[in-house]
Design a protein around this motif. Sequence first.
Motif, PDB file in Angstrom:
ATOM      1  N   LEU A  49      -8.220  -5.953 -17.058  1.00 19.50           N
ATOM      2  CA  LEU A  49      -7.322  -7.097 -17.002  1.00 19.50           C
ATOM      3  C   LEU A  49      -6.444  -6.964 -15.761  1.00 19.50           C
ATOM      4  O   LEU A  49      -5.613  -6.065 -15.678  1.00 19.50           O
ATOM      5  CB  LEU A  49      -6.456  -7.158 -18.264  1.00 19.50           C
ATOM      6  N   ASP A  50      -6.674  -7.836 -14.776  1.00 24.80           N
ATOM      7  CA  ASP A  50      -5.946  -7.789 -13.508  1.00 24.80           C
ATOM      8  C   ASP A  50      -4.848  -8.838 -13.493  1.00 24.80           C
ATOM      9  O   ASP A  50      -5.126 -10.042 -13.561  1.00 24.80           O
ATOM     10  CB  ASP A  50      -6.893  -8.042 -12.336  1.00 24.80           C
ATOM     11  N   ILE A  51      -3.616  -8.371 -13.380  1.00 26.17           N
ATOM     12  CA  ILE A  51      -2.459  -9.261 -13.276  1.00 26.17           C
ATOM     13  C   ILE A  51      -1.939  -9.129 -11.853  1.00 26.17           C
ATOM     14  O   ILE A  51      -1.449  -8.078 -11.446  1.00 26.17           O
ATOM     15  CB  ILE A  51      -1.396  -8.895 -14.325  1.00 26.17           C
ATOM     16  N   PHE A  52      -2.101 -10.194 -11.088  1.00 26.93           N
ATOM     17  CA  PHE A  52      -1.804 -10.179  -9.660  1.00 26.93           C
ATOM     18  C   PHE A  52      -0.315 -10.326  -9.386  1.00 26.93           C
ATOM     19  O   PHE A  52       0.409 -10.982 -10.131  1.00 26.93           O
ATOM     20  CB  PHE A  52      -2.569 -11.298  -8.947  1.00 26.93           C
ATOM     21  N   ASP A  53       0.115  -9.714  -8.287  1.00 26.62           N
ATOM     22  CA  ASP A  53       1.466  -9.821  -7.757  1.00 26.62           C
ATOM     23  C   ASP A  53       1.374 -10.485  -6.388  1.00 26.62           C
ATOM     24  O   ASP A  53       0.298 -10.872  -5.943  1.00 26.62           O
ATOM     25  CB  ASP A  53       2.088  -8.421  -7.586  1.00 26.62           C
ATOM     26  N   GLY A  54       2.484 -10.538  -5.700  1.00 21.89           N
ATOM     27  CA  GLY A  54       2.494 -11.013  -4.322  1.00 21.89           C
ATOM     28  C   GLY A  54       2.000 -12.443  -4.195  1.00 21.89           C
ATOM     29  O   GLY A  54       2.369 -13.319  -4.982  1.00 21.89           O
ATOM     30  N   THR A  55       1.156 -12.680  -3.219  1.00 25.33           N
ATOM     31  CA  THR A  55       0.637 -14.011  -2.910  1.00 25.33           C
ATOM     32  C   THR A  55       0.019 -14.694  -4.125  1.00 25.33           C
ATOM     33  O   THR A  55       0.128 -15.902  -4.280  1.00 25.33           O
ATOM     34  CB  THR A  55      -0.412 -13.912  -1.776  1.00 25.33           C
ATOM     35  N   TYR A  56      -0.635 -13.938  -4.977  1.00 24.27           N
ATOM     36  CA  TYR A  56      -1.337 -14.509  -6.133  1.00 24.27           C
ATOM     37  C   TYR A  56      -0.602 -14.286  -7.451  1.00 24.27           C
ATOM     38  O   TYR A  56      -1.216 -14.314  -8.522  1.00 24.27           O
ATOM     39  CB  TYR A  56      -2.767 -13.973  -6.203  1.00 24.27           C
TER      40      TYR A  56
END
Length: 152
Positions: free
Chosen positions: A99-106
Amino acid sequence: MEIERKYLVNQVPADYMEFPCHAIEQAYLCTSPVVRIRKEDDSYYLTYKGKGLMAREEYNLPLNEQAYTHLLKKADGIILTKTRYLIPLEGSDHLTIELDIFDGTYKGLILAEVEFPTEEEALTFIPPQWFGKDVTFSGEYQNSRLACDLSR
C-alpha cells in the motif's frame, strides 16, 4: 521477473498503520528502458525494468548512499516520495499488499500493488473490496510515468 497488479485506493483499511512500512524516495534516470534509483529506509538500489504492464523483467543492484546521491542529481522529472505499508493479503499464505501512500507532488494518491509468482495467479486475482479501480493495464500509474508528468 516482476508480475504485479496495481489498483487505485480511495479508502484505506482502518488498521493500515499497524503494519510494517518503509519510507521510499525514488527517481528515474531513464524511462525507456526504466532505470530507477531508490532509497528505501537506509538501503539504496539501482533498478532496471523491461517493457510490460503486468509482467516484466526486473533487476535490482545495491548502491551506497554516495552513489545514490550522485545519481539523484542526474535524475529526470519528479522525485517520488511515499510510505509503503506491507499488509498480508487476507486468505493467502504468500501474497502481500504493498500500500503506497504518496507524499510531495502526489500527496493524496494511494495505490495498492500485489506481486504474484505466476501470470495465471495474477490474472485470476480477486482484489479485496477496499481496492478501487484496476489500473494495471493502463500504465497510467506506473511510477516511471508519474515521475515524468511535469505538468504537476
